[in-house]
Design a protein around this motif. Structure first.
Motif, PDB file in Angstrom:
ATOM      1  N   LEU A 186      48.714  -4.881  45.804  1.00  0.00           N
ATOM      2  CA  LEU A 186      49.995  -4.042  45.878  1.00  0.00           C
ATOM      3  C   LEU A 186      49.723  -2.783  46.726  1.00  0.00           C
ATOM      4  O   LEU A 186      50.584  -1.966  47.303  1.00  0.00           O
ATOM      5  N   LEU A 187      48.479  -2.535  46.901  1.00  0.00           N
ATOM      6  CA  LEU A 187      47.957  -1.316  47.697  1.00  0.00           C
ATOM      7  C   LEU A 187      47.863  -1.763  49.197  1.00  0.00           C
ATOM      8  O   LEU A 187      48.201  -1.073  50.270  1.00  0.00           O
ATOM      9  N   GLY A 188      46.826  -2.905  49.271  1.00  0.00           N
ATOM     10  CA  GLY A 188      46.743  -3.507  50.624  1.00  0.00           C
ATOM     11  C   GLY A 188      47.929  -3.981  51.237  1.00  0.00           C
ATOM     12  O   GLY A 188      47.886  -4.112  52.627  1.00  0.00           O
ATOM     13  N   TYR A 189      48.849  -4.692  50.532  1.00  0.00           N
ATOM     14  CA  TYR A 189      50.081  -5.150  51.021  1.00  0.00           C
ATOM     15  C   TYR A 189      51.268  -5.177  50.399  1.00  0.00           C
ATOM     16  O   TYR A 189      51.810  -6.116  49.721  1.00  0.00           O
ATOM     17  N   PRO A 190      51.607  -3.843  50.533  1.00  0.00           N
ATOM     18  CA  PRO A 190      52.860  -3.405  49.515  1.00  0.00           C
ATOM     19  C   PRO A 190      54.248  -4.108  49.854  1.00  0.00           C
ATOM     20  O   PRO A 190      55.113  -4.136  49.065  1.00  0.00           O
ATOM     21  N   LYS A 191      54.195  -4.924  51.009  1.00  0.00           N
ATOM     22  CA  LYS A 191      55.632  -5.170  51.411  1.00  0.00           C
ATOM     23  C   LYS A 191      55.472  -6.722  51.247  1.00  0.00           C
ATOM     24  O   LYS A 191      56.172  -7.473  51.730  1.00  0.00           O
ATOM     25  N   SER A 192      54.294  -7.268  50.746  1.00  0.00           N
ATOM     26  CA  SER A 192      54.328  -8.859  50.632  1.00  0.00           C
ATOM     27  C   SER A 192      55.061  -9.219  49.494  1.00  0.00           C
ATOM     28  O   SER A 192      55.764  -8.498  48.647  1.00  0.00           O
ATOM     29  N   ARG A 193      55.409 -10.657  49.419  1.00  0.00           N
ATOM     30  CA  ARG A 193      56.264 -11.121  48.313  1.00  0.00           C
ATOM     31  C   ARG A 193      55.937 -10.829  46.938  1.00  0.00           C
ATOM     32  O   ARG A 193      56.448 -10.523  46.163  1.00  0.00           O
ATOM     33  N   ALA A 194      54.401 -11.055  47.051  1.00  0.00           N
ATOM     34  CA  ALA A 194      53.856 -11.087  45.551  1.00  0.00           C
ATOM     35  C   ALA A 194      54.190  -9.453  44.907  1.00  0.00           C
ATOM     36  O   ALA A 194      54.265  -9.377  43.801  1.00  0.00           O
ATOM     37  N   SER A 195      53.866  -8.485  45.993  1.00  0.00           N
ATOM     38  CA  SER A 195      53.834  -7.220  45.748  1.00  0.00           C
ATOM     39  C   SER A 195      55.523  -6.701  45.036  1.00  0.00           C
ATOM     40  O   SER A 195      55.634  -5.998  44.269  1.00  0.00           O
ATOM     41  N   ALA A 196      56.336  -7.300  46.029  1.00  0.00           N
ATOM     42  CA  ALA A 196      57.669  -7.209  45.469  1.00  0.00           C
ATOM     43  C   ALA A 196      57.951  -7.727  43.965  1.00  0.00           C
ATOM     44  O   ALA A 196      58.656  -7.151  43.339  1.00  0.00           O
ATOM     45  N   SER A 197      57.285  -8.536  43.949  1.00  0.00           N
ATOM     46  CA  SER A 197      57.580  -9.448  42.601  1.00  0.00           C
ATOM     47  C   SER A 197      56.996  -8.548  41.563  1.00  0.00           C
ATOM     48  O   SER A 197      57.729  -8.422  40.316  1.00  0.00           O
ATOM     49  N   VAL A 198      55.817  -7.909  41.460  1.00  0.00           N
ATOM     50  CA  VAL A 198      55.335  -7.079  40.731  1.00  0.00           C
ATOM     51  C   VAL A 198      55.971  -5.922  40.543  1.00  0.00           C
ATOM     52  O   VAL A 198      56.250  -5.600  39.376  1.00  0.00           O
ATOM     53  N   ARG A 199      56.613  -5.472  41.516  1.00  0.00           N
ATOM     54  CA  ARG A 199      57.563  -4.192  41.308  1.00  0.00           C
ATOM     55  C   ARG A 199      58.692  -4.618  40.620  1.00  0.00           C
ATOM     56  O   ARG A 199      59.420  -3.807  39.632  1.00  0.00           O
ATOM     57  N   LYS A 200      59.294  -5.780  40.588  1.00  0.00           N
ATOM     58  CA  LYS A 200      60.439  -6.325  40.197  1.00  0.00           C
ATOM     59  C   LYS A 200      59.936  -6.671  38.735  1.00  0.00           C
ATOM     60  O   LYS A 200      60.960  -6.181  37.527  1.00  0.00           O
ATOM     61  N   LEU A 201      58.958  -6.895  38.174  1.00  0.00           N
ATOM     62  CA  LEU A 201      58.477  -7.219  36.752  1.00  0.00           C
ATOM     63  C   LEU A 201      58.350  -5.972  36.371  1.00  0.00           C
ATOM     64  O   LEU A 201      58.877  -5.832  35.023  1.00  0.00           O
ATOM     65  N   ALA A 202      58.056  -4.830  36.866  1.00  0.00           N
ATOM     66  CA  ALA A 202      58.078  -3.369  36.341  1.00  0.00           C
ATOM     67  C   ALA A 202      59.264  -2.850  35.882  1.00  0.00           C
ATOM     68  O   ALA A 202      59.424  -2.472  34.873  1.00  0.00           O
ATOM     69  N   VAL A 203      60.266  -3.218  36.900  1.00  0.00           N
ATOM     70  CA  VAL A 203      61.805  -2.866  36.621  1.00  0.00           C
ATOM     71  C   VAL A 203      62.167  -3.496  35.511  1.00  0.00           C
ATOM     72  O   VAL A 203      62.675  -2.838  34.438  1.00  0.00           O
ATOM     73  N   ARG A 204      61.816  -4.881  35.334  1.00  0.00           N
ATOM     74  CA  ARG A 204      62.328  -5.560  34.167  1.00  0.00           C
ATOM     75  C   ARG A 204      61.767  -5.100  32.864  1.00  0.00           C
ATOM     76  O   ARG A 204      62.616  -4.802  31.813  1.00  0.00           O
ATOM     77  N   LEU A 205      60.501  -4.826  32.850  1.00  0.00           N
ATOM     78  CA  LEU A 205      59.931  -4.219  31.491  1.00  0.00           C
ATOM     79  C   LEU A 205      60.229  -2.888  31.110  1.00  0.00           C
ATOM     80  O   LEU A 205      60.678  -2.636  29.962  1.00  0.00           O
ATOM     81  N   ARG A 206      60.934  -1.903  32.333  1.00  0.00           N
ATOM     82  CA  ARG A 206      61.501  -1.001  31.688  1.00  0.00           C
ATOM     83  C   ARG A 206      62.985  -1.036  31.349  1.00  0.00           C
ATOM     84  O   ARG A 206      63.467  -0.417  30.353  1.00  0.00           O
ATOM     85  N   GLU A 207      63.611  -1.946  31.775  1.00  0.00           N
ATOM     86  CA  GLU A 207      65.067  -2.249  31.497  1.00  0.00           C
ATOM     87  C   GLU A 207      65.109  -3.010  30.139  1.00  0.00           C
ATOM     88  O   GLU A 207      65.929  -2.767  29.331  1.00  0.00           O
TER      89      GLU A 207
END
Length: 173
Positions: free
Chosen positions: A135-156
């Motif tokens: 997430l820090l080394g490759y913040p624009k990677s597909r995996a990083s985007a997936s983890v950010r989306k997961l965080a949003v879902r957990l908040r939702e």
């Protein structure tokens, strides 16, 4: 020391210490080994919410369902969610999630929250080799985007949120 190698009395001591930590933090995350060993089950059933991470392989899905079944048998009040990891396409991710949640509905009479998936991404391996969180080394990677989306879902889903200290959520993985 690995959690799976802890004797039962030491696990109970560690769980008691984690419970004390929970009173000081909004979220406590425990990452446990794969499988359904006594140690894994002890940590999972002590949690308010569990995110089961699996891959789309049949054996991994079977293991994830077994963990859900055994965990709910010991703690029927625990809420469960599932994430498919290292997914190559959306169909693969959706299918893995549905196989697990469908079995839980059919055979356990319980719903398991489908939280989404994390894309297969070569930059994750690169980050591991570089000893940097992807997430820090490759913040624009597909995996990083997936983890950010997961965080949003957990908040939702009100599993984690930005809230004042004192409201506790204990999360186990």
């Amino acid at each position: 020391m690995l959690f799976r190698s802890l004797a039962a009395p030491r696990r109970q001591t560690l769980l008691a210490q984690l419970e004390k930590l929970a009173s000081h933090y909004d979220v406590v995350i425990v990452d446990v080994a794969a499988g359904v060993s006594g140690s894994v089950l002890d940590f999972v059933v002590a949690s308010d919410f569990v995110v089961v991470v699996t891959t789309a392989e049949t054996t991994a899905i079977t293991d994830a369902y077994a963990l859900i079944k055994l965990s709910l048998g010991r703690n029927p009040h625990c809420r469960m969610g599932v994430v498919a990891n290292r997914v190559r396409n959306a169909q693969e991710g959706a299918s893995a999630l549905e196989r697990i949640s469908g079995c839980a509905r059919r055979f356990l009479g319980r719903s398991v929250l489908e939280l989404g998936w994390v894309w297969e991404d070569s930059r994750v391996r690169r980050a591991v080799n570089e000893r940097v969180p992807f997430l820090l080394g490759y913040p624009k990677s597909r995996a990083s985007a997936s983890v950010r989306k997961l965080a949003v879902r957990l908040r939702e889903e009100n599993i984690v949120s930005s809230r004042p200290r004192g409201d506790e959520v204990v999360m186990g993985f």
